[in-house]
Design an enzyme around this catalytic site. Structure first.
Site, PDB file in Angstrom:
ATOM      1  N   MET A 112      45.283  41.959  38.241  1.00 35.57           N
ATOM      2  CA  MET A 112      44.930  40.889  37.305  1.00 35.57           C
ATOM      3  C   MET A 112      45.103  39.537  37.983  1.00 35.57           C
ATOM      4  O   MET A 112      46.201  39.208  38.451  1.00 35.57           O
ATOM      5  CB  MET A 112      45.793  40.978  36.039  1.00 35.57           C
ATOM      6  CG  MET A 112      45.490  42.206  35.193  1.00 35.57           C
ATOM      7  SD  MET A 112      46.581  42.389  33.754  1.00 35.57           S
ATOM      8  CE  MET A 112      48.035  43.119  34.515  1.00 35.57           C
ATOM      9  N   GLN A 143      43.546  45.158  46.309  1.00 36.17           N
ATOM     10  CA  GLN A 143      42.172  45.170  45.807  1.00 36.17           C
ATOM     11  C   GLN A 143      41.359  44.121  46.564  1.00 36.17           C
ATOM     12  O   GLN A 143      41.710  42.935  46.570  1.00 36.17           O
ATOM     13  CB  GLN A 143      42.094  44.885  44.311  1.00 36.17           C
ATOM     14  CG  GLN A 143      40.644  45.049  43.814  1.00 36.17           C
ATOM     15  CD  GLN A 143      40.450  44.739  42.353  1.00 36.17           C
ATOM     16  OE1 GLN A 143      40.606  43.603  41.944  1.00 36.17           O
ATOM     17  NE2 GLN A 143      40.087  45.751  41.572  1.00 36.17           N
ATOM     18  N   CYS A 193      34.752  42.808  38.366  1.00 36.38           N
ATOM     19  CA  CYS A 193      35.034  41.440  37.933  1.00 36.38           C
ATOM     20  C   CYS A 193      33.730  40.702  37.626  1.00 36.38           C
ATOM     21  O   CYS A 193      32.820  40.679  38.456  1.00 36.38           O
ATOM     22  CB  CYS A 193      35.813  40.691  38.999  1.00 36.38           C
ATOM     23  SG  CYS A 193      36.227  38.998  38.534  1.00 36.38           S
ATOM     24  N   HIS A 242      36.673  50.698  33.927  1.00 35.74           N
ATOM     25  CA  HIS A 242      36.903  49.871  32.744  1.00 35.74           C
ATOM     26  C   HIS A 242      35.800  50.232  31.757  1.00 35.74           C
ATOM     27  O   HIS A 242      34.622  50.015  32.032  1.00 35.74           O
ATOM     28  CB  HIS A 242      36.839  48.386  33.120  1.00 35.74           C
ATOM     29  CG  HIS A 242      37.197  47.461  31.997  1.00 35.74           C
ATOM     30  ND1 HIS A 242      37.651  46.190  32.213  1.00 35.74           N
ATOM     31  CD2 HIS A 242      37.165  47.614  30.649  1.00 35.74           C
ATOM     32  CE1 HIS A 242      37.879  45.598  31.039  1.00 35.74           C
ATOM     33  NE2 HIS A 242      37.585  46.453  30.088  1.00 35.74           N
ATOM     34  N   GLY A 266      41.581  47.996  27.023  1.00 34.08           N
ATOM     35  CA  GLY A 266      41.986  48.012  25.622  1.00 34.08           C
ATOM     36  C   GLY A 266      43.092  48.977  25.261  1.00 34.08           C
ATOM     37  O   GLY A 266      43.343  49.214  24.074  1.00 34.08           O
ATOM     38  N   GLY A 309      46.497  47.195  31.590  1.00 35.03           N
ATOM     39  CA  GLY A 309      46.346  45.810  32.033  1.00 35.03           C
ATOM     40  C   GLY A 309      47.252  44.862  31.292  1.00 35.03           C
ATOM     41  O   GLY A 309      48.461  44.826  31.510  1.00 35.03           O
ATOM     42  N   ARG A 310      46.674  44.118  30.353  1.00 34.50           N
ATOM     43  CA  ARG A 310      47.410  43.012  29.739  1.00 34.50           C
ATOM     44  C   ARG A 310      48.688  43.424  29.036  1.00 34.50           C
ATOM     45  O   ARG A 310      49.686  42.704  29.072  1.00 34.50           O
ATOM     46  CB  ARG A 310      46.478  42.259  28.778  1.00 34.50           C
ATOM     47  CG  ARG A 310      45.523  41.324  29.482  1.00 34.50           C
ATOM     48  CD  ARG A 310      44.437  40.828  28.543  1.00 34.50           C
ATOM     49  NE  ARG A 310      43.468  41.865  28.236  1.00 34.50           N
ATOM     50  CZ  ARG A 310      42.526  41.738  27.326  1.00 34.50           C
ATOM     51  NH1 ARG A 310      42.443  40.632  26.603  1.00 34.50           N
ATOM     52  NH2 ARG A 310      41.648  42.702  27.115  1.00 34.50           N
TER      53      ARG A 310
END
Length: 334
Positions: free
Chosen positions: A11, A63, A93, A164, A206, A226-227
């Site tokens: 990220m 990455q 991305c 993703h 998600g 992720g987040r």
């Protein structure tokens, strides 16, 4: 049969070396990723600042962003010399800057080139070479687009594919909007795994709870968080016990900070500012009494010149005191 695995997503502006060192305190087994770094930055930029990492971070993957096979090969060799465990190619991305450089999600439209890039990476290093992609971009048919990309990278020797499970819209949506607005299509990733039983496939996008992680692992080999892993890092304490049958390295956020203090002290001694380290820890103690005071203290005090471990300890003390007060009130209530 492919072993199930868990990773924390690369990220931008988040998963720097301080973040990764902190996440490693919470899980020994989660695979960690750098922020995306372009081939040009690796080849011509300040390598130690961009690529340096603490040995405790293993297993850690770098990455890369790029689309020139020769430049990717050169960058991969440099990264291998730094000691990374995996080379990951960014095909997901959606930012304008990335599109202008002809890499990231726009490469979904050039599966043959992505295959050439993977082949060059495989020829350059002995490390696993993996790809992170979307299910498609813009008006692409996701059944066709993802299959074509997969076919190209598998033929080139790709060791693992992380998908993703959203399209990326290269026109009309910002990178932030591309993380939320395109609808999730988990079944598309499940179908890919069914069609490619020998290819390790991980799913991303998600996913917010360990219950969801377990559900996805019924259909695919790996899950990339992720987040939520960044914003509520204590979720990582569940990874080793629930997915690998091993004890968590620490019991809770308090023990995590105590275990992280030697790393913080070492970086401060090198001249790093406390805020650049503690900004990755603001999500600790979410839902506990005192969490807001903890965040406020770090946000206001860690940025000050000379801030050190005492600043971090005082922030933690805000939570300890609030929890003690809460316990007293709970005991006193009828």
């Amino acid at each position: 049969m492919t072993e199930k695995f868990f990773t924390v997503a690369p990220m931008m502006d988040w998963t720097d070396r301080h973040c990764r060192a902190f996440h490693r305190v919470l899980s020994r087994r989660a695979r960690l990723y750098t922020e995306m770094v372009t081939t040009g930055a690796v080849i011509f930029g300040p390598r130690e600042r961009l690529l340096g990492f603490d040995p405790s971070e293993h297993p850690v993957a770098v990455q890369l962003g790029g689309s020139d096979p020769q430049e990717l090969a050169k960058a991969a060799r440099i990264c291998a010399d730094f000691g990374y465990d995996e080379i990951n190619l960014n095909v997901g991305c959606p930012s304008d800057r990335v599109q202008n450089g002809r890499f990231g999600a726009c490469l979904m439209q050039e599966p043959g080139l992505v295959g050439d890039c993977v082949a060059a990476l495989k020829a350059a290093v002995a490390l696993p070479v993996t790809v992170k992609c979307r299910i498609g971009v813009d008006d692409q048919d996701t059944e066709v687009a993802l299959d074509r990309l997969t076919e190209a990278v598998v033929a080139a020797g790709c060791d693992e594919l992380t998908v993703h499970a959203r399209k990326a819209w290269l026109q009309g949506l910002s990178p932030k909007e591309n993380r939320d607005i395109p609808p999730l299509d988990y079944p598309r990733v499940y179908r890919l795994k069914q069609a490619r039983p020998d290819l390790p496939v991980a799913i991303n996008g998600g996913i917010k709870t360990m219950a969801e992680v377990h559900e996805h692992l019924r259909h695919v080999d790996g899950v990339m968080l992720g987040r939520v892993a960044y914003q509520e890092p204590e979720i990582l304490l569940q990874v080793d016990p629930e997915l690998y049958g091993e004890a968590a390295p620490v019991a809770d956020g308090f023990e995590a900070i105590a275990a992280y203090e030697p790393y913080v002290a070492a970086r401060l001694a090198e001249g790093e500012r406390l805020h650049s380290i503690t900004r990755h820890m603001l999500g600790l103690f979410t839902g506990r009494p005192g969490a807001r005071a903890y965040r406020r203290h770090l946000a206001t005090e860690a940025v000050k010149p000379g801030a050190g471990l005492e600043t971090l300890r005082e922030a933690v003390a805000q939570v300890s005191r609030a929890m003690a007060r809460h316990a007293v009130l709970e005991e006193a209530s009828p």
